[in-house]
Design an enzyme around this catalytic site. Structure first.
Site, PDB file in Angstrom:
ATOM      1  N   TRP A   1       0.701  -1.344  -0.134  1.00 44.72           N
ATOM      2  CA  TRP A   1       0.004  -0.016  -0.061  1.00 44.72           C
ATOM      3  C   TRP A   1       0.824   1.261   0.207  1.00 44.72           C
ATOM      4  O   TRP A   1       0.294   2.322  -0.115  1.00 44.72           O
ATOM      5  CB  TRP A   1      -0.954   0.100   1.344  1.00 44.72           C
TER       6      TRP A   1
ATOM      7  N   GLU B   1      -5.503   1.230   5.672  1.00 44.33           N
ATOM      8  CA  GLU B   1      -6.072   1.823   6.809  1.00 44.33           C
ATOM      9  C   GLU B   1      -6.887   1.230   7.529  1.00 44.33           C
ATOM     10  O   GLU B   1      -6.957   1.011   8.875  1.00 44.33           O
ATOM     11  CB  GLU B   1      -6.200   3.382   6.494  1.00 44.33           C
TER      12      GLU B   1
ATOM     13  N   GLN C   1      -5.732  -1.472  14.609  1.00 42.19           N
ATOM     14  CA  GLN C   1      -5.791  -2.458  15.681  1.00 42.19           C
ATOM     15  C   GLN C   1      -5.333  -4.056  15.314  1.00 42.19           C
ATOM     16  O   GLN C   1      -5.869  -4.809  15.632  1.00 42.19           O
ATOM     17  CB  GLN C   1      -7.186  -2.582  16.639  1.00 42.19           C
ATOM     18  N   THR C   2      -4.590  -4.021  14.172  1.00 41.98           N
ATOM     19  CA  THR C   2      -4.140  -5.137  13.795  1.00 41.98           C
ATOM     20  C   THR C   2      -2.638  -5.269  13.627  1.00 41.98           C
ATOM     21  O   THR C   2      -2.059  -4.095  13.096  1.00 41.98           O
ATOM     22  CB  THR C   2      -4.885  -5.495  12.360  1.00 41.98           C
TER      23      THR C   2
ATOM     24  N   LEU D   1     -10.059 -11.499  11.343  1.00 45.19           N
ATOM     25  CA  LEU D   1      -9.583 -10.111  11.763  1.00 45.19           C
ATOM     26  C   LEU D   1     -10.010  -9.382  13.049  1.00 45.19           C
ATOM     27  O   LEU D   1      -9.454  -8.702  13.505  1.00 45.19           O
ATOM     28  CB  LEU D   1      -9.545  -9.434  10.442  1.00 45.19           C
ATOM     29  N   GLY D   2     -11.440  -9.971  13.242  1.00 46.54           N
ATOM     30  CA  GLY D   2     -12.123  -9.194  14.417  1.00 46.54           C
ATOM     31  C   GLY D   2     -12.742  -8.075  14.034  1.00 46.54           C
ATOM     32  O   GLY D   2     -12.441  -7.427  12.753  1.00 46.54           O
TER      33      GLY D   2
ATOM     34  N   TYR E   1      -8.440  10.026  11.901  1.00 47.12           N
ATOM     35  CA  TYR E   1      -7.199   9.274  12.007  1.00 47.12           C
ATOM     36  C   TYR E   1      -7.112   8.977  10.377  1.00 47.12           C
ATOM     37  O   TYR E   1      -6.084   9.031   9.590  1.00 47.12           O
ATOM     38  CB  TYR E   1      -6.907   8.409  12.997  1.00 47.12           C
TER      39      TYR E   1
ATOM     40  N   ASP F   1      -2.386   8.181  15.525  1.00 51.17           N
ATOM     41  CA  ASP F   1      -3.048   6.789  16.260  1.00 51.17           C
ATOM     42  C   ASP F   1      -2.167   6.719  17.612  1.00 51.17           C
ATOM     43  O   ASP F   1      -1.316   7.435  18.044  1.00 51.17           O
ATOM     44  CB  ASP F   1      -2.737   5.983  15.102  1.00 51.17           C
TER      45      ASP F   1
ATOM     46  N   CYS G   1      16.979   6.062  17.408  1.00 51.26           N
ATOM     47  CA  CYS G   1      15.800   7.437  17.208  1.00 51.26           C
ATOM     48  C   CYS G   1      16.540   8.579  16.411  1.00 51.26           C
ATOM     49  O   CYS G   1      17.422   9.011  17.065  1.00 51.26           O
ATOM     50  CB  CYS G   1      15.274   7.367  18.348  1.00 51.26           C
TER      51      CYS G   1
END
Ligand code: SF4
Length: 353
Positions: free
Chosen positions: A20, A33, A38-39, A76-77, A116, A134, A198
């Site tokens: 993507w 997206e 949450q995956t 996937l829920g 988001y 997010d 970082c």
């Protein structure tokens, strides 16, 4: 160098390559997206590939049946995301004549698209200057700028949105948003962040003050509800009794077995409900074969699920019930524990407890 320049420079060399990310096609970015909310990315990738193969365009998704969409989403829920995705695809195809919305404001009108997702799509595909905030972004910003406000309070949500809007790159908002998400996912992780790698280490206040583990601040107390589901898998001559879940509850529009739910579980409770269920049948006409137990965790619920396999010696009938063979069941979207149950049914060697 300012914050966004640090982030963008780092991203040039460290960006993760995903399918993507090689497209500006808003439909495909939208799919990614919604799937990735949450995956884990590794799990989401598989679903993204399945969806783009089955539905290469928004029109293909709009013309699919809900069962097809839910079946592909299975495992996937958060099934409301799949239902909303399908609903919005139909809206774009029918109401917008297939033209995908191309601004933050218009994207927000799609069901299932919040600030988001609208910010992510509009910045990536249309270069609109919008900050996508997010969980990863909350974490990075709370640490770099040492923000004490709880990220799940209304004050925190608005404070972080303001801060993020001040920081977002004016020239390359899409890459900036993706860079920040990558930084949170790979370097500024919840536990053991890799601060030495970082790009914002020199300006990170939480690092300087040695309070990384205290950021972000989150209000605790989301109560996990426990539910006990007794499912009865009634089988006659290779056919199973099933129905579509239509209530506004988990797994809406997926298919399951006759169900008895209680706020505790006991053998007595189970046998009473089994007795009630098989009342229409001759009382000697059923045979309890085995029971499987599954624990299934959702974001706010812990499900203790018992599936009792019962063979019935008379045909299965009932107005609101479907009588289906295993192949027909496999074509339907079913909750993950029922999918597992059927897999174990195919492996009789280890299915008896
Ligand atoms: S220095 Fe460490 S704590 Fe600060 S933003 Fe970077 S990874 Fe996160």
């Amino acid at each position: 160098m300012d914050f966004s320049s640090h982030i963008l420079q780092w991203y040039q060399f460290e960006r993760r390559d995903f399918p993507w990310r090689s497209t500006k096609n808003a439909y495909k970015v939208w799919l990614s997206e919604i799937i990735l909310q949450q995956t884990r990315t590794s799990q989401g990738l598989n679903y993204y590939l399945k969806f783009t193969e089955a539905f290469p365009t928004v029109q293909d998704l709009a013309e699919a049946s809900e069962n097809e969409v839910l079946k592909l989403w299975q495992g996937l829920g958060y099934y409301s995301r799949a239902r909303n995705l399908h609903h919005s695809a139909k809206f774009i195809h029918q109401e917008l004549k297939g033209v995908f919305p191309n601004s933050y404001k218009e994207l927000l009108k799609l069901k299932g698209v919040g600030p988001y997702t609208a910010a992510a799509i509009s910045s990536i595909c249309f270069k609109e200057v919008q900050a996508a905030v997010d969980g990863n972004v909350y974490r990075v910003l709370s640490r770099v700028f040492d923000v004490e406000t709880a990220i799940n309070s209304s004050k925190g949500i608005s404070q972080f949105q303001t801060l993020a809007s001040q920081l977002v790159s004016q020239t390359d908002p899409g890459d900036y948003n993706q860079a920040l998400m990558d930084l949170g996912a790979t370097i500024c992780t919840p536990k053991n962040p890799k601060c030495s790698l970082c790009p914002t280490e020199s300006m990170c206040l939480a690092r300087a003050r040695n309070i990384i583990t205290e950021r972000p601040v989150k209000i605790k107390g989301i109560k996990i509800k426990e539910r006990y589901l007794n499912y009865f898998c009634l089988e006659h001559d290779g056919k199973f009794l099933m129905k579509k879940r239509t209530e506004n509850d988990i797994w809406k529009n997926l298919y399951d077995f006759p169900l008895h739910e209680s706020n505790h579980t006991s053998l007595e409770d189970t046998m009473t409900s089994l007795g009630e269920l098989v009342t229409p049948f001759d009382e000697n006409a059923f045979n309890h074969i085995w029971t499987k137990h599954y624990t299934h965790k959702l974001s706010h619920q812990k499900l203790s699920i018992f599936i009792h396999h019962v063979q019935i010696n008379t045909p299965l009938v009932g107005k609101k019930w479907l009588s289906l063979n295993r192949e027909e069941v496999m074509d339907l979207p079913v909750p993950k524990p029922i999918e597992k149950f059927f897999e174990e049914l195919l492996n009789p060697l280890d299915n008896k407890k």
